[in-house]
Scaffold this motif. Structure first.
Motif, PDB file in Angstrom:
ATOM      1  N   GLY A 276     122.257 -29.087  78.291  1.00 25.15           N
ATOM      2  CA  GLY A 276     122.923 -29.961  79.239  1.00 25.15           C
ATOM      3  C   GLY A 276     122.358 -31.365  79.299  1.00 25.15           C
ATOM      4  N   LEU A 277     121.278 -31.629  78.554  1.00 25.44           N
ATOM      5  CA  LEU A 277     120.651 -32.947  78.605  1.00 25.44           C
ATOM      6  C   LEU A 277     121.489 -33.995  77.873  1.00 25.44           C
ATOM      7  CD1 LEU A 277     116.917 -31.982  77.953  1.00 25.44           C
ATOM      8  CD2 LEU A 277     117.963 -32.611  80.129  1.00 25.44           C
ATOM      9  N   TRP A 278     121.420 -35.207  78.373  1.00 26.67           N
ATOM     10  CA  TRP A 278     122.187 -36.313  77.788  1.00 26.67           C
ATOM     11  C   TRP A 278     121.810 -36.536  76.326  1.00 26.67           C
ATOM     12  CZ3 TRP A 278     120.512 -41.242  76.077  1.00 26.67           C
ATOM     13  CH2 TRP A 278     121.536 -42.144  75.827  1.00 26.67           C
ATOM     14  N   LEU A 279     120.520 -36.479  76.014  1.00 22.91           N
ATOM     15  CA  LEU A 279     120.089 -36.714  74.631  1.00 22.91           C
ATOM     16  C   LEU A 279     120.684 -35.682  73.686  1.00 22.91           C
ATOM     17  CD1 LEU A 279     116.325 -37.720  74.858  1.00 22.91           C
ATOM     18  CD2 LEU A 279     118.214 -39.091  73.992  1.00 22.91           C
ATOM     19  N   TRP A 280     120.727 -34.427  74.139  1.00 23.00           N
ATOM     20  CA  TRP A 280     121.302 -33.378  73.292  1.00 23.00           C
ATOM     21  C   TRP A 280     122.778 -33.665  73.022  1.00 23.00           C
ATOM     22  CZ3 TRP A 280     119.109 -29.154  70.899  1.00 23.00           C
ATOM     23  CH2 TRP A 280     120.006 -28.246  70.326  1.00 23.00           C
ATOM     24  N   LYS A 281     123.492 -33.999  74.077  1.00 20.00           N
ATOM     25  CA  LYS A 281     124.927 -34.239  73.919  1.00 20.00           C
ATOM     26  C   LYS A 281     125.190 -35.485  73.087  1.00 20.00           C
ATOM     27  CE  LYS A 281     126.271 -31.827  78.116  1.00 20.00           C
ATOM     28  NZ  LYS A 281     126.967 -31.889  79.410  1.00 20.00           N
ATOM     29  N   GLN A 282     124.309 -36.482  73.209  1.00 20.69           N
ATOM     30  CA  GLN A 282     124.469 -37.674  72.383  1.00 20.69           C
ATOM     31  C   GLN A 282     124.370 -37.336  70.898  1.00 20.69           C
ATOM     32  OE1 GLN A 282     125.940 -40.130  74.336  1.00 20.69           O
ATOM     33  NE2 GLN A 282     124.648 -41.523  73.187  1.00 20.69           N
ATOM     34  N   ARG A 283     123.487 -36.412  70.568  1.00 21.61           N
ATOM     35  CA  ARG A 283     123.269 -36.095  69.149  1.00 21.61           C
ATOM     36  C   ARG A 283     124.316 -35.126  68.613  1.00 21.61           C
ATOM     37  NH1 ARG A 283     117.684 -35.100  65.937  1.00 21.61           N
ATOM     38  NH2 ARG A 283     118.569 -34.396  63.985  1.00 21.61           N
ATOM     39  N   TYR A 284     124.734 -34.148  69.436  1.00 21.26           N
ATOM     40  CA  TYR A 284     125.568 -33.076  68.909  1.00 21.26           C
ATOM     41  C   TYR A 284     127.001 -33.076  69.424  1.00 21.26           C
ATOM     42  CZ  TYR A 284     121.265 -31.191  67.053  1.00 21.26           C
ATOM     43  OH  TYR A 284     120.096 -31.028  66.367  1.00 21.26           O
ATOM     44  N   ASP A 618     132.858 -25.218  89.774  1.00 19.85           N
ATOM     45  CA  ASP A 618     132.417 -26.310  88.910  1.00 19.85           C
ATOM     46  C   ASP A 618     131.077 -25.992  88.274  1.00 19.85           C
ATOM     47  OD1 ASP A 618     132.966 -29.182  88.071  1.00 19.85           O
ATOM     48  OD2 ASP A 618     130.964 -29.373  88.924  1.00 19.85           O
ATOM     49  N   ASN A 619     130.116 -25.536  89.079  1.00 24.28           N
ATOM     50  CA  ASN A 619     128.791 -25.200  88.537  1.00 24.28           C
ATOM     51  C   ASN A 619     128.872 -24.057  87.530  1.00 24.28           C
ATOM     52  OD1 ASN A 619     127.422 -27.124  89.982  1.00 24.28           O
ATOM     53  ND2 ASN A 619     126.919 -25.769  91.678  1.00 24.28           N
ATOM     54  N   SER A 620     129.624 -23.013  87.887  1.00 26.10           N
ATOM     55  CA  SER A 620     129.699 -21.845  87.019  1.00 26.10           C
ATOM     56  C   SER A 620     130.359 -22.178  85.688  1.00 26.10           C
ATOM     57  CB  SER A 620     130.462 -20.728  87.730  1.00 26.10           C
ATOM     58  OG  SER A 620     130.387 -19.533  86.991  1.00 26.10           O
ATOM     59  N   SER A 621     131.460 -22.919  85.730  1.00 31.08           N
ATOM     60  CA  SER A 621     132.158 -23.269  84.480  1.00 31.08           C
ATOM     61  C   SER A 621     131.289 -24.159  83.607  1.00 31.08           C
ATOM     62  CB  SER A 621     133.487 -23.957  84.790  1.00 31.08           C
ATOM     63  OG  SER A 621     133.282 -25.151  85.508  1.00 31.08           O
ATOM     64  N   TYR A 622     130.479 -25.029  84.227  1.00 33.42           N
ATOM     65  CA  TYR A 622     129.591 -25.905  83.456  1.00 33.42           C
ATOM     66  C   TYR A 622     128.556 -25.088  82.688  1.00 33.42           C
ATOM     67  CZ  TYR A 622     125.998 -29.350  82.363  1.00 33.42           C
ATOM     68  OH  TYR A 622     125.075 -30.127  81.706  1.00 33.42           O
ATOM     69  N   TRP A 623     127.853 -24.178  83.390  1.00 30.13           N
ATOM     70  CA  TRP A 623     126.772 -23.442  82.732  1.00 30.13           C
ATOM     71  C   TRP A 623     127.308 -22.392  81.761  1.00 30.13           C
ATOM     72  CZ3 TRP A 623     122.559 -25.822  82.544  1.00 30.13           C
ATOM     73  CH2 TRP A 623     122.120 -26.603  83.616  1.00 30.13           C
ATOM     74  N   LEU A 624     128.456 -21.799  82.045  1.00 34.04           N
ATOM     75  CA  LEU A 624     129.040 -20.860  81.086  1.00 34.04           C
ATOM     76  C   LEU A 624     129.448 -21.571  79.805  1.00 34.04           C
ATOM     77  CD1 LEU A 624     131.193 -18.659  83.485  1.00 34.04           C
ATOM     78  CD2 LEU A 624     129.259 -17.875  82.111  1.00 34.04           C
ATOM     79  N   ASP A 625     129.817 -22.836  79.910  1.00 30.73           N
ATOM     80  CA  ASP A 625     130.233 -23.599  78.730  1.00 30.73           C
ATOM     81  C   ASP A 625     129.070 -23.877  77.789  1.00 30.73           C
ATOM     82  OD1 ASP A 625     132.237 -24.978  77.216  1.00 30.73           O
ATOM     83  OD2 ASP A 625     131.391 -26.869  77.910  1.00 30.73           O
ATOM     84  N   THR A 626     127.832 -23.762  78.289  1.00 35.60           N
ATOM     85  CA  THR A 626     126.676 -23.981  77.404  1.00 35.60           C
ATOM     86  C   THR A 626     126.371 -22.768  76.542  1.00 35.60           C
ATOM     87  OG1 THR A 626     125.069 -23.202  79.055  1.00 35.60           O
ATOM     88  CG2 THR A 626     125.660 -25.541  79.115  1.00 35.60           C
ATOM     89  N   LEU A 627     127.037 -21.629  76.813  1.00 36.82           N
ATOM     90  CA  LEU A 627     126.781 -20.412  76.057  1.00 36.82           C
ATOM     91  C   LEU A 627     127.724 -20.304  74.874  1.00 36.82           C
ATOM     92  CD1 LEU A 627     126.401 -17.844  78.981  1.00 36.82           C
ATOM     93  CD2 LEU A 627     124.611 -19.171  77.855  1.00 36.82           C
ATOM     94  N   ALA A 628     127.240 -19.703  73.811  1.00 36.78           N
ATOM     95  CA  ALA A 628     128.085 -19.441  72.650  1.00 36.78           C
ATOM     96  C   ALA A 628     128.848 -18.137  72.864  1.00 36.78           C
ATOM     97  CB  ALA A 628     127.226 -19.367  71.388  1.00 36.78           C
ATOM     98  N   ASP A 649     128.510 -14.887  88.046  1.00 35.77           N
ATOM     99  CA  ASP A 649     128.919 -15.081  86.659  1.00 35.77           C
ATOM    100  C   ASP A 649     127.871 -14.471  85.745  1.00 35.77           C
ATOM    101  OD1 ASP A 649     126.806 -16.944  86.044  1.00 35.77           O
ATOM    102  OD2 ASP A 649     127.941 -18.516  87.043  1.00 35.77           O
ATOM    103  N   ASN A 650     128.166 -14.448  84.448  1.00 37.16           N
ATOM    104  CA  ASN A 650     127.209 -13.908  83.479  1.00 37.16           C
ATOM    105  C   ASN A 650     126.612 -15.025  82.631  1.00 37.16           C
ATOM    106  OD1 ASN A 650     129.469 -14.529  82.003  1.00 37.16           O
ATOM    107  ND2 ASN A 650     129.428 -12.687  80.731  1.00 37.16           N
ATOM    108  N   GLY A 651     126.430 -16.178  83.265  1.00 39.27           N
ATOM    109  CA  GLY A 651     125.827 -17.318  82.582  1.00 39.27           C
ATOM    110  C   GLY A 651     124.314 -17.242  82.549  1.00 39.27           C
ATOM    111  N   PRO A 652     123.645 -18.381  82.320  1.00 39.69           N
ATOM    112  CA  PRO A 652     122.175 -18.385  82.201  1.00 39.69           C
ATOM    113  C   PRO A 652     121.454 -18.146  83.514  1.00 39.69           C
ATOM    114  CG  PRO A 652     123.032 -20.620  82.103  1.00 39.69           C
ATOM    115  CD  PRO A 652     124.226 -19.715  82.066  1.00 39.69           C
ATOM    116  N   GLY A 653     122.145 -18.291  84.637  1.00 41.25           N
ATOM    117  CA  GLY A 653     121.518 -18.030  85.923  1.00 41.25           C
ATOM    118  C   GLY A 653     120.628 -19.174  86.379  1.00 41.25           C
ATOM    119  N   VAL A 654     120.013 -18.991  87.521  1.00 44.21           N
ATOM    120  CA  VAL A 654     119.122 -19.982  88.115  1.00 44.21           C
ATOM    121  C   VAL A 654     117.682 -19.548  87.878  1.00 44.21           C
ATOM    122  CG1 VAL A 654     118.420 -21.150  90.244  1.00 44.21           C
ATOM    123  CG2 VAL A 654     120.829 -20.542  89.883  1.00 44.21           C
ATOM    124  N   GLU A 655     116.903 -20.406  87.251  1.00 45.84           N
ATOM    125  CA  GLU A 655     115.515 -20.067  86.986  1.00 45.84           C
ATOM    126  C   GLU A 655     114.734 -19.977  88.299  1.00 45.84           C
ATOM    127  OE1 GLU A 655     113.846 -22.763  84.213  1.00 45.84           O
ATOM    128  OE2 GLU A 655     115.331 -22.352  82.649  1.00 45.84           O
TER     129      GLU A 655
END
Length: 714
Positions: A276-284, A618-628, A649-655
């Motif tokens: 989710g980091l800006w640098l990651w999204k800038q590169r990929y 909004d939060n759930s759809s965002y974090w689920l979108d980071t999963l393959a 949801d079955n996303g990465p969850g909250v650390e």
């Protein structure tokens, strides 16, 4: 060309000669500036001497290495398994065989005196290039073609006393100096050589930097720079660093293994917080390229230590820095070391080699540390990082394949992660402490009372009356500001909902336009029943637009104030329809589970429930979108008997380390896209109606992601 024109400045040239002493197993190197004019100006007799007590050079070394351009003997030694020096086991730094030409950056007249251990003589190499111009196109003002094999260098030998036979070393004397010097340049050189083998962060009681020391002497006086105290730097690192980070990047596993303030952690590159980091999204994500998960980064494994300081103006307590301490820290950056020897110019205070300033300018400054508040070093080696090689001009690393670009991507990526996770947690704790102290001690009210007591004791009654009025006005203003904050919280969520709804509205408007065009076309055809059919479709589309706008109106402040008994399920269905196209686009399934019994009802407003659900979707759809993959699920349970809505949801969850902060304002793990207000606003709205929202660690239904419980019980 290799000496004078390739190397950028005289400082780098001297560092190259000092590194030669390191490779020669010297315990010390002495750099002497002799016969300089006041202000360290260069005069006719000015001389630079570089001396060491290394192993010295044999006659064969002089003929085959020193006098032979670009010899690969050091590279061959490493290839043959002899990558360290014979006495001290140092990893040999040079490999291209051109560092010796740095003398020609410094002056036109050079004398090299060298002796090996147990030799009965010393070799003297003298070359005087004052008869040539700087470009070697004229000799003694006579224009002519000059070739390398025509240039002679004098070699002689001098017998040494038998008592000196056991000594060894090399001395280089340079005259007829080029360039210019001053005290500032000398100070910068001092900083360069003081961090050559031991970065300031590495200063500790275990340091072995005493194995190699460099001394600079100007006209007989040793050079030192103010505020460069080793003890002072050690004290800053040990006492004032907010975060102390030590770890490594493991290339074969694509993850960082590290400790922060003694707490061991691991962060993989497929962690959603990284994705989710800006640098990651800038590169990929901003290009068509995507990361090949099977490809390890070409830079290889490397180690690091970072120290983070808090430069905030309003900070108090143990981490507060005075201006002198800030100035010391500003003189240092993140250094790069290969086999414990510094790679220049990385780490210079004016070198932004990690592009931190650029990222702060082109991205979002709040997602990156400033260069001033970072201190540390990164360790690479010839063994683990063979593709990270120096440029010939000693101006950083060669761009070879993806190795250097990978390296220069991973370091800021990790630091950005630290800024938005551990450092943000530190800031919230600091804010909570300051706020709690202010509220607990009623600082403002106490100050006013103290002033009133003082004035009353001195008989200033009119001033006491004014202070009493000030106290009342302060309380009135505080109440007004609290109300304004509540209104701001109400309005802050409107933007997000408008963004989602307007997307669907624009799609419907485009469809309406197409239908209108079709009606216009068919109206030209007589006797067609299609006109009536198209008109009916247009009415249906416009009806959906009106309903969408009506939903937006429910979020406005005026609508939120009208409380009534509401069934939650119809509002949930409405928000799901709002997000349906986005969930389909991101391959996210949706399940609604309604427990048997009474329906879930709450005494509140449409806007409050809608805003809570919008933020959860909004939060759930965002974090689920980071999963393959396609196995992404949102499940919402409505439990009327217990007055609860369970959103999972079955996303990465909250650390676990994030859990205490997720309902705080401006705390977000979404990187550039996160505002840190969604869950905060949802909680504030529910609190005002005596309801609540919490994070549950109960993984009911085998969904391993995040699980929020919204309670509609007073």
């Amino acid at each position: 060309m290799l000496g004078d024109q390739l190397i950028r400045n005289e400082r780098i040239a001297l560092v190259e000669l000092i590194k030669n002493g390191y490779d020669a197993d010297a315990e010390w190197v002495e750099v002497r500036f002799e016969h300089f004019l006041p202000g360290m100006k260069v005069g006719p007799q000015s001389t630079i001497v570089v001396a060491d007590n290394g192993c010295g050079m044999t006659v064969q070394d002089i003929r085959d290495a020193w006098m032979n351009p670009a010899t690969p003997h050091k590279m061959k030694r490493r290839r043959d398994g002899y990558d360290s020096t014979p006495k001290k086991g140092r990893i040999v730094q040079g490999e291209k065989g051109i560092g010796r030409f740095a003398v020609l950056k410094l002056g036109n007249k050079v004398t090299v005196t060298t002796k090996t251990e147990n030799s009965s003589f010393e070799s003297i190499l003298s070359y005087d290039f004052t008869r040539f111009d700087d470009e070697f196109t004229t000799e003694n003002s006579e224009e002519k073609d000059i070739y390398l094999d025509e240039i002679e260098v004098d070699y002689s030998e001098s017998t040494t006393p038998e008592s000196d036979n056991s000594s060894s070393g090399t001395q280089i004397t340079i005259q007829n100096l080029k360039g210019s010097w001053n005290h500032r340049i000398i100070g910068d050189l001092y900083r360069d050589v003081s961090s050559l083998t031991d970065p300031i962060s590495r200063i500790s009681k275990h340091s072995n930097s005493e194995d190699f020391s460099v001394t600079i002497i100007c006209n007989g006086k040793p050079v030192s720079v103010e505020n460069e105290s080793v003890d002072g730097l050690r004290s800053l690192i040990e006492d004032k660093a907010v975060l102390k980070i030590r770890g490594r990047y493991e290339s074969t596993e694509n993850k960082f293994i590290y400790s922060i303030n003694g707490n061991e952690k691991q962060t993989s590159l497929n962690n959603p917080k990284i994705l989710g980091l800006w640098l990651w999204k800038q590169r990929y994500r901003s290009s068509q390229d995507s990361m090949d998960e099977s490809r390890p980064y070409e830079c290889g494994t490397f180690k690091f230590q970072f120290y983070v300081f808090d430069f905030s103006r309003n900070i108090s307590g143990k981490f507060a820095l005075n201006q002198t301490e800030k100035n010391i820290l500003k003189e240092h950056r993140i250094y790069l070391y290969r086999d414990e020897v510094r790679v220049f110019p990385y780490g210079n205070y004016d070198d932004d080699w990690l592009n931190i300033d650029i990222s702060r300018g082109t991205g979002r400054a709040g997602h990156f540390f400033s260069n001033d508040q970072l201190l540390g070093w990164i360790d690479i080696s010839q063994k683990d990082n063979p593709r990270l090689r120096d440029k010939t001009n000693r101006e950083g690393l060669i761009e070879e394949g993806n190795a250097t670009s990978d390296f220069l991507f991973l370091i800021p990526l990790f630091l950005s992660y630290v800024k938005q996770r551990p450092y943000l947690q530190y800031q919230h704790k600091q804010l909570e402490r300051n706020l709690a102290e202010t509220l607990r001690n009623e600082v403002v009210a106490n100050h006013i009372e103290e002033m009133k007591s003082t004035l009353e004791a001195k008989g200033y009654k009119p001033e006491v009356v004014k202070l009493s009025k000030l106290a009342k006005d302060y309380e009135r203003e505080k109440k007004f500001l609290v109300q304004r904050a509540e209104v701001t919280e109400d309005l802050a969520g409107v933007g997000l909902s408008v963004e989602m709804t307007s997307h669907d509205i624009m799609l419907l408007m485009g469809r309406a336009k197409d239908i209108g065009i079709e009606i216009s076309r068919q109206s030209k055809l007589s006797g067609s029943d299609g006109i009536q059919k198209q008109a009916d479709m247009l009415i249906g589309v416009l009806t959906q637009i009106v309903e969408g706008m009506h939903d937006i109106q429910s979020l406005f402040k005026s609508a939120k104030r009208r409380k009534r008994a509401l069934r939650i399920e119809p509002i949930l269905d409405k928000i799901f329809q709002l997000y349906r196209s986005l969930l389909d686009k991101r391959s996210i399934r949706y399940e609604k589970v309604v427990e048997s019994g009474s329906p879930l009802v709450a005494d509140t407003t449409d806007g409050v429930v809608m805003q809570v659900l919008i933020n959860l979707f909004d939060n759930s759809s965002y974090w689920l979108d980071t999963l393959a993959g396609d196995d992404k699920l949102i499940r919402v349970e409505l439990d009327g008997e217990n007055g609860e809505l369970i959103f999972a949801d079955n996303g990465p969850g909250v650390e676990q380390e994030d859990a205490p902060y997720i309902f705080d304002a401006f705390y977000s793990g979404k990187g550039q896209e996160g505002r840190g207000l969604g869950l905060y606003i949802a909680k504030q709205l529910l609190d005002r109606h005596d309801y609540g929202i919490s994070l549950s660690d109960n993984r009911k239904g085998n969904l391993a992601g995040a699980k929020f419980v919204v309670s509609f019980l007073k």
